[in-house]
Write an enzyme that holds these catalytic residues in place. Sequence first.
Site, mmCIF file in Angstrom:
data_model
loop_
_atom_site.group_PDB
_atom_site.id
_atom_site.type_symbol
_atom_site.label_atom_id
_atom_site.label_comp_id
_atom_site.label_asym_id
_atom_site.label_seq_id
_atom_site.Cartn_x
_atom_site.Cartn_y
_atom_site.Cartn_z
ATOM 1 C CD1 TRP A 133 -2.202 -2.221 1.651
ATOM 2 C CD2 TRP A 133 -3.026 -1.116 -0.111
ATOM 3 N NE1 TRP A 133 -3.235 -2.966 1.121
ATOM 4 C CE2 TRP A 133 -3.758 -2.312 0.042
ATOM 5 C CE3 TRP A 133 -3.357 -0.266 -1.164
ATOM 6 C CZ2 TRP A 133 -4.802 -2.678 -0.812
ATOM 7 C CZ3 TRP A 133 -4.391 -0.615 -2.017
ATOM 8 C CH2 TRP A 133 -5.102 -1.806 -1.839
ATOM 9 C CG ASP B 247 -3.220 3.946 3.936
ATOM 10 O OD1 ASP B 247 -4.272 3.823 4.594
ATOM 11 O OD2 ASP B 247 -2.990 3.314 2.887
ATOM 12 C CE LYS C 182 -8.711 -2.934 3.879
ATOM 13 N NZ LYS C 182 -7.958 -2.059 3.007
HETATM 14 C C1 LIG Z 1 -7.370 -1.626 1.905
HETATM 15 C C2 LIG Z 1 -6.276 -0.631 1.943
HETATM 16 C C3 LIG Z 1 -6.174 0.405 0.996
HETATM 17 C C4 LIG Z 1 -7.127 0.512 -0.182
HETATM 18 O O1 LIG Z 1 -8.267 1.125 0.211
HETATM 19 P P1 LIG Z 1 -9.389 1.522 -0.880
HETATM 20 O O2 LIG Z 1 -10.481 1.987 0.015
HETATM 21 O O3 LIG Z 1 -9.702 0.278 -1.656
HETATM 22 O O4 LIG Z 1 -8.837 2.586 -1.729
HETATM 23 C C5 LIG Z 1 -5.166 1.325 1.131
HETATM 24 N N1 LIG Z 1 -4.273 1.245 2.138
HETATM 25 C C6 LIG Z 1 -4.325 0.258 3.056
HETATM 26 C C7 LIG Z 1 -3.319 0.214 4.157
HETATM 27 C C8 LIG Z 1 -5.323 -0.705 2.981
HETATM 28 O O5 LIG Z 1 -5.384 -1.678 3.904
#
Ligand SMILES: *Cc1c(COP(=O)(O)O)cnc(C)c1O
Length: 361
Positions: free
Chosen positions: A102, A172, A196
């Site tokens: 990511w 993030d 999540k």
């Molecule tokens: C799932 C995830 C993403 C992607 O998220 P989207 O909502 O599909 O854009 C980005 N960063 C991390 C750390 C993730 O776990």
Amino acid sequence: MSRAFNFSAGPAALPAAVLSRVQDEMLEWKGERASVMEVSHRGQAFIDCAAEAERDLRELMGVPDDYAVLFLQGGATTLAALLPLNLAGPDATADYVLTGHWGEKALENAKPSIRTNIAASSKTGGYRSITPPSEWQLTPGAAYVHYTPNETIHGVEFGFIPDTGSTPLVADFSSSLLSQPVDVSRFGVIYGGAQKNLGPAGITIVIVRKDLLGRHGRNLPPIFELVNQASNDSMFNTPPTFSWYVVGLVLKWLKEQGGAVAIGERNARKSELLYASIDGSGGFYRNDVAVDCRSRMNVPFVLPDAALDKPFLKGAEAAGLLGLKGHRALGGMRASIYNAMPIEGVQALVDYMADFKRQNG
Ligand SMILES: *Cc1c(COP(=O)(O)O)cnc(C)c1O
């Protein structure tokens, strides 16, 4: 029919109590004689619902007053592209620390809009560790430093908040939002999709120090200007109302669970239980992430022979354990054990793993 334990990486398990409440309120919400999906986001009922979710999030995370809390569409990926546009001009440089998939994706989404520097990357080691901050090649005067506190696919998590001095830290938190207490004041921006730890897909949470917005000097379309969302309570255009409402219910549930401290302790117990069963399997199950940066949320592991993957997954499903197939990039298994996964679910997985090993070891 019975609900199984769902180890899906995302969208992921939600608390059953929250789903029941949604079901109860599906046809008529709050005396509106319509569902929450069918009323205006400008009506008082939704405005109150939205404001309450923000208050609860601020309380649970201890968000200081000089931070805006945004509830947006687009997912973490869109924010990875919007944040570079909103935090600095095109000639500025942003540092990226890569500890998995990511972080790489965030970097790719930043590149068209800002100069980027890879300050550190553990890719050559297969993203199984975190480069110590003393080895990071930070750019003097960088606009920000971006990192991923928990890498969802590789199962690598920071056990500390990096110190970047006066350079804002942009993180993030998609797969670790509200999974333990965090000192928000150490960050310039915390962002993440809700799907999540905090709710359904379709809503992205951004916690941003207000003074960082609106100073980039770019000519952006108004809808890309986060400062416009900040000054309009995230209602510059239609927000994802249903997802926002469900996130609000999950936040209430988190408060009932005892808040960030209690949920953090529970998450630690869950991951310790699972890693102990992997490490104690005499090498049958293996997780190769450096012990000091193993994720509390996403636990990848492999079996001694990939030919056992299919029977493992089939038996797991029969035992009521879903979503254990690893990411296609890594193979093997991955158990995602976010806030809504009870310790009983992890215990059931550990018991199944022991059984499977007895029969196949
Ligand atoms: C799932 C995830 C993403 C992607 O998220 P989207 O909502 O599909 O854009 C980005 N960063 C991390 C750390 C993730 O776990």
